[in-house]
Design a protein around this motif. Structure first.
Motif, short mmCIF file in Angstrom:
data_model
loop_
_atom_site.label_atom_id
_atom_site.label_comp_id
_atom_site.label_asym_id
_atom_site.label_seq_id
_atom_site.Cartn_x
_atom_site.Cartn_y
_atom_site.Cartn_z
N HIS A 14 23.70 -51.50 42.14
CA HIS A 14 23.35 -50.85 40.88
C HIS A 14 24.34 -49.73 40.57
N ASP A 15 24.44 -49.40 39.31
CA ASP A 15 25.31 -48.32 38.86
C ASP A 15 24.70 -46.96 39.24
N ILE A 16 25.57 -45.97 39.33
CA ILE A 16 25.09 -44.61 39.57
C ILE A 16 24.43 -44.10 38.29
N ARG A 17 23.20 -43.64 38.43
CA ARG A 17 22.45 -43.08 37.30
C ARG A 17 22.87 -41.63 37.07
N ALA A 18 22.98 -40.87 38.17
CA ALA A 18 23.36 -39.46 38.08
C ALA A 18 23.88 -39.01 39.43
N ALA A 19 24.83 -38.09 39.42
CA ALA A 19 25.37 -37.50 40.64
C ALA A 19 25.78 -36.07 40.34
N ALA A 20 25.46 -35.17 41.27
CA ALA A 20 25.82 -33.77 41.07
C ALA A 20 25.73 -33.02 42.39
N SER A 21 26.47 -31.93 42.47
CA SER A 21 26.32 -30.97 43.55
C SER A 21 25.60 -29.77 42.95
N VAL A 22 24.49 -29.41 43.55
CA VAL A 22 23.60 -28.41 42.96
C VAL A 22 23.25 -27.37 44.02
N ASP A 26 13.62 -23.78 41.02
CA ASP A 26 13.18 -24.95 40.26
C ASP A 26 13.22 -26.22 41.08
N ARG A 27 12.35 -27.15 40.68
CA ARG A 27 12.38 -28.50 41.23
C ARG A 27 13.41 -29.29 40.45
N LEU A 28 14.14 -30.15 41.14
CA LEU A 28 15.06 -31.06 40.47
C LEU A 28 14.37 -32.40 40.29
N ASP A 29 14.48 -32.96 39.10
CA ASP A 29 13.91 -34.26 38.79
C ASP A 29 14.97 -35.32 39.11
N LEU A 30 14.77 -36.08 40.17
CA LEU A 30 15.77 -37.05 40.59
C LEU A 30 15.88 -38.25 39.66
N ASN A 31 14.98 -38.38 38.70
CA ASN A 31 15.08 -39.43 37.69
C ASN A 31 15.79 -38.96 36.43
N SER A 32 16.10 -37.68 36.37
CA SER A 32 16.72 -37.11 35.18
C SER A 32 18.18 -37.54 35.04
N PHE A 56 20.31 -32.63 37.18
CA PHE A 56 18.94 -33.11 37.40
C PHE A 56 17.89 -32.18 36.82
N SER A 57 18.21 -31.56 35.69
CA SER A 57 17.25 -30.67 35.03
C SER A 57 15.99 -31.43 34.68
N ARG A 58 14.90 -30.71 34.63
CA ARG A 58 13.62 -31.33 34.34
C ARG A 58 13.38 -31.52 32.85
N GLY A 59 14.08 -30.81 32.03
CA GLY A 59 13.81 -30.90 30.61
C GLY A 59 12.47 -30.25 30.29
N ASP A 60 11.72 -30.85 29.36
CA ASP A 60 10.45 -30.26 28.93
C ASP A 60 9.27 -30.64 29.82
N ASN A 61 9.41 -31.70 30.61
CA ASN A 61 8.28 -32.10 31.43
C ASN A 61 8.41 -31.50 32.82
N SER A 62 7.35 -31.55 33.59
CA SER A 62 7.39 -30.99 34.94
C SER A 62 6.77 -31.98 35.92
N PRO A 63 7.53 -33.02 36.29
CA PRO A 63 6.97 -34.02 37.20
C PRO A 63 6.83 -33.46 38.61
N TYR A 64 5.91 -34.00 39.36
CA TYR A 64 5.78 -33.62 40.76
C TYR A 64 6.17 -34.76 41.67
N SER A 65 6.43 -35.94 41.08
CA SER A 65 6.94 -37.04 41.89
C SER A 65 8.45 -37.11 41.69
N ASP A 66 9.13 -37.64 42.69
CA ASP A 66 10.58 -37.84 42.63
C ASP A 66 11.35 -36.55 42.37
N THR A 67 10.93 -35.48 43.03
CA THR A 67 11.59 -34.18 42.88
C THR A 67 12.00 -33.65 44.24
N ILE A 68 12.94 -32.70 44.23
CA ILE A 68 13.27 -31.94 45.44
C ILE A 68 13.40 -30.47 45.07
#
Length: 144
Positions: free
Chosen positions: A26-34, A41-47, A52-64
């Motif tokens: 699969h292609d890389i969806r996102a990559a960053a050094s943070v 803040d929690r990072l949203d790994l689906n962002s 990996f900003s969370r934007g307006d939502n605040s998920p608790y799954s798939d975060t670090i």
């Protein structure tokens, strides 16, 4: 006899390690050094937003996030340390022995061999390049 052969064939197939063909990667969806601040803040790994900003939502799954001692993982994240080689989509997808966990020790993430499997089914690689009591520098790659 056919039934016995089918059963034996099935047993033998389970012994062969699973591999992902390079054309199925699969292609890389996102990559960053943070830099993660202690209790920041929690990072949203689906962002797909920068860093990996969370934007307006605040998920608790798939975060670090970083608690000053460990890299903490949100709900539904499983981790696996590969025996050898860097974490890649192919290596993570073919790996077995996943365990859902809530935290990882940063000193164990110095090599790029840790895979994460997200609740969404995506795979990620995580590497901690340095950490102190107040922050941790983390390189993250997430695949589609």
């Amino acid at each position: 006899m056919i039934s016995d052969l089918k059963s034996e064939n099935s047993d033998l197939r389970q012994l062969v390690p699973f591999e992902v063909d390079p054309e199925d990667a699969h292609d890389i969806r996102a990559a960053a050094s943070v830099t993660l601040a202690k209790k920041g803040d929690r990072l949203d790994l689906n962002s797909t937003l920068p860093n990996f900003s969370r934007g307006d939502n605040s998920p608790y799954s798939d975060t670090i996030w970083y608690d000053g001692t460990n890299i903490r993982l949100g709900y539904g994240v499983s981790a696996l340390v590969l025996n050898d080689g860097p974490a890649s989509f192919e290596a993570c997808a073919a790996a077995t022995g996943w365990a859902e966990t809530t935290s990882l020790e940063p000193h164990l993430l110095a090599e790029p061999t840790t895979c994460l499997r997200l609740e969404t089914g995506r795979y990620a690689a995580v590497k901690v390049t340095q950490f102190t009591e107040t922050s941790a520098d983390v390189a993250i790659t997430v695949w589609e």
